[in-house]
Design a protein around this motif. Structure first.
Motif, PDB file in Angstrom:
ATOM      1  N   LEU A 115       4.302  -7.482  -3.673  1.00 10.56           N
ATOM      2  CA  LEU A 115       5.606  -8.041  -3.295  1.00 10.56           C
ATOM      3  C   LEU A 115       6.736  -7.278  -3.967  1.00 10.56           C
ATOM      4  O   LEU A 115       7.740  -6.938  -3.334  1.00 10.56           O
ATOM      5  N   ARG A 116       6.592  -7.010  -5.261  1.00  9.75           N
ATOM      6  CA  ARG A 116       7.627  -6.258  -5.987  1.00  9.75           C
ATOM      7  C   ARG A 116       7.814  -4.870  -5.391  1.00  9.75           C
ATOM      8  O   ARG A 116       8.932  -4.420  -5.157  1.00  9.75           O
ATOM      9  N   ASP A 117       6.711  -4.167  -5.150  1.00  9.55           N
ATOM     10  CA  ASP A 117       6.788  -2.815  -4.588  1.00  9.55           C
ATOM     11  C   ASP A 117       7.438  -2.832  -3.204  1.00  9.55           C
ATOM     12  O   ASP A 117       8.279  -1.983  -2.896  1.00  9.55           O
ATOM     13  N   PRO A 135      -1.966 -11.283  -9.765  1.00  5.73           N
ATOM     14  CA  PRO A 135      -1.221 -10.064 -10.108  1.00  5.73           C
ATOM     15  C   PRO A 135      -1.163  -9.007  -9.008  1.00  5.73           C
ATOM     16  O   PRO A 135      -0.093  -8.426  -8.780  1.00  5.73           O
ATOM     17  N   PRO A 137       8.550 -19.756 -10.447  1.00  5.39           N
ATOM     18  CA  PRO A 137       8.233 -18.375 -10.828  1.00  5.39           C
ATOM     19  C   PRO A 137       7.014 -17.878 -10.048  1.00  5.39           C
ATOM     20  O   PRO A 137       5.874 -18.110 -10.443  1.00  5.39           O
ATOM     21  N   LEU A 138       7.267 -17.209  -8.932  1.00  6.19           N
ATOM     22  CA  LEU A 138       6.170 -16.801  -8.063  1.00  6.19           C
ATOM     23  C   LEU A 138       5.177 -15.895  -8.763  1.00  6.19           C
ATOM     24  O   LEU A 138       3.989 -15.920  -8.448  1.00  6.19           O
ATOM     25  N   HIS A 139       5.647 -15.108  -9.736  1.00  2.00           N
ATOM     26  CA  HIS A 139       4.716 -14.217 -10.451  1.00  2.00           C
ATOM     27  C   HIS A 139       3.680 -15.006 -11.253  1.00  2.00           C
ATOM     28  O   HIS A 139       2.649 -14.475 -11.615  1.00  2.00           O
ATOM     29  N   GLU A 140       3.951 -16.288 -11.492  1.00  2.00           N
ATOM     30  CA  GLU A 140       2.976 -17.139 -12.181  1.00  2.00           C
ATOM     31  C   GLU A 140       2.056 -17.850 -11.194  1.00  2.00           C
ATOM     32  O   GLU A 140       1.007 -18.346 -11.579  1.00  2.00           O
ATOM     33  N   TYR A 180       1.075 -16.485  -7.970  1.00  2.00           N
ATOM     34  CA  TYR A 180       0.246 -15.571  -7.195  1.00  2.00           C
ATOM     35  C   TYR A 180      -0.582 -14.673  -8.098  1.00  2.00           C
ATOM     36  O   TYR A 180      -0.202 -14.385  -9.222  1.00  2.00           O
ATOM     37  N   ASP A 187      17.760  -6.638  -3.066  1.00  2.00           N
ATOM     38  CA  ASP A 187      17.075  -7.149  -4.251  1.00  2.00           C
ATOM     39  C   ASP A 187      18.040  -7.394  -5.409  1.00  2.00           C
ATOM     40  O   ASP A 187      17.668  -7.326  -6.565  1.00  2.00           O
ATOM     41  N   THR A 246       1.526 -10.130  -6.563  1.00  2.00           N
ATOM     42  CA  THR A 246       2.842 -10.030  -7.193  1.00  2.00           C
ATOM     43  C   THR A 246       3.308  -8.574  -7.206  1.00  2.00           C
ATOM     44  O   THR A 246       4.457  -8.273  -6.870  1.00  2.00           O
ATOM     45  N   ALA A 247       2.426  -7.664  -7.567  1.00  2.00           N
ATOM     46  CA  ALA A 247       2.769  -6.241  -7.602  1.00  2.00           C
ATOM     47  C   ALA A 247       3.120  -5.734  -6.199  1.00  2.00           C
ATOM     48  O   ALA A 247       4.090  -4.983  -6.030  1.00  2.00           O
TER      49      ALA A 247
END
Length: 85
Positions: free
Chosen positions: A18-20, A12, A5-8, A10, A33, A15-16
């Motif tokens: 990367l998502r954006d 925040p 779980p990369l969001h755990e 990296y 995606d 993570t934001a």
């Protein structure tokens, strides 16, 4: 390759970002995606003068059975185009 779980892993803000970025890219490339999509790794814009030594006949890494270094990161390509080949 193991899922993580990369969001755990990296911070925040990363993570934001990367998502954006993935959402923005997916707007131009539908399906990028999707549910089956996997983020396999993260590439940096740094480099080091390192080359993984390999056997001249088999191209297997010396001292690391089963590893076949190739491409730019292993020191066997001069850039992104030759790394892709």
């Amino acid at each position: 390759v193991a899922a993580a779980p990369l969001h755990e892993l990296y911070p925040p803000p990363l993570t934001a970002a990367l998502r954006d970025g993935m959402r923005a890219f997916a707007a131009s490339f539908p399906g990028f995606d999707g549910q089956a999509a996997l983020l396999h790794g993260v590439e940096t814009r740094t480099s080091a003068p390192v080359q993984v030594s390999r056997d001249h006949e088999t191209c297997e890494a010396l001292g690391l059975r089963g590893l076949f270094p190739a491409g730019e990161g292993a020191g066997y390509a001069g850039g992104i185009v030759s790394a892709a080949v």
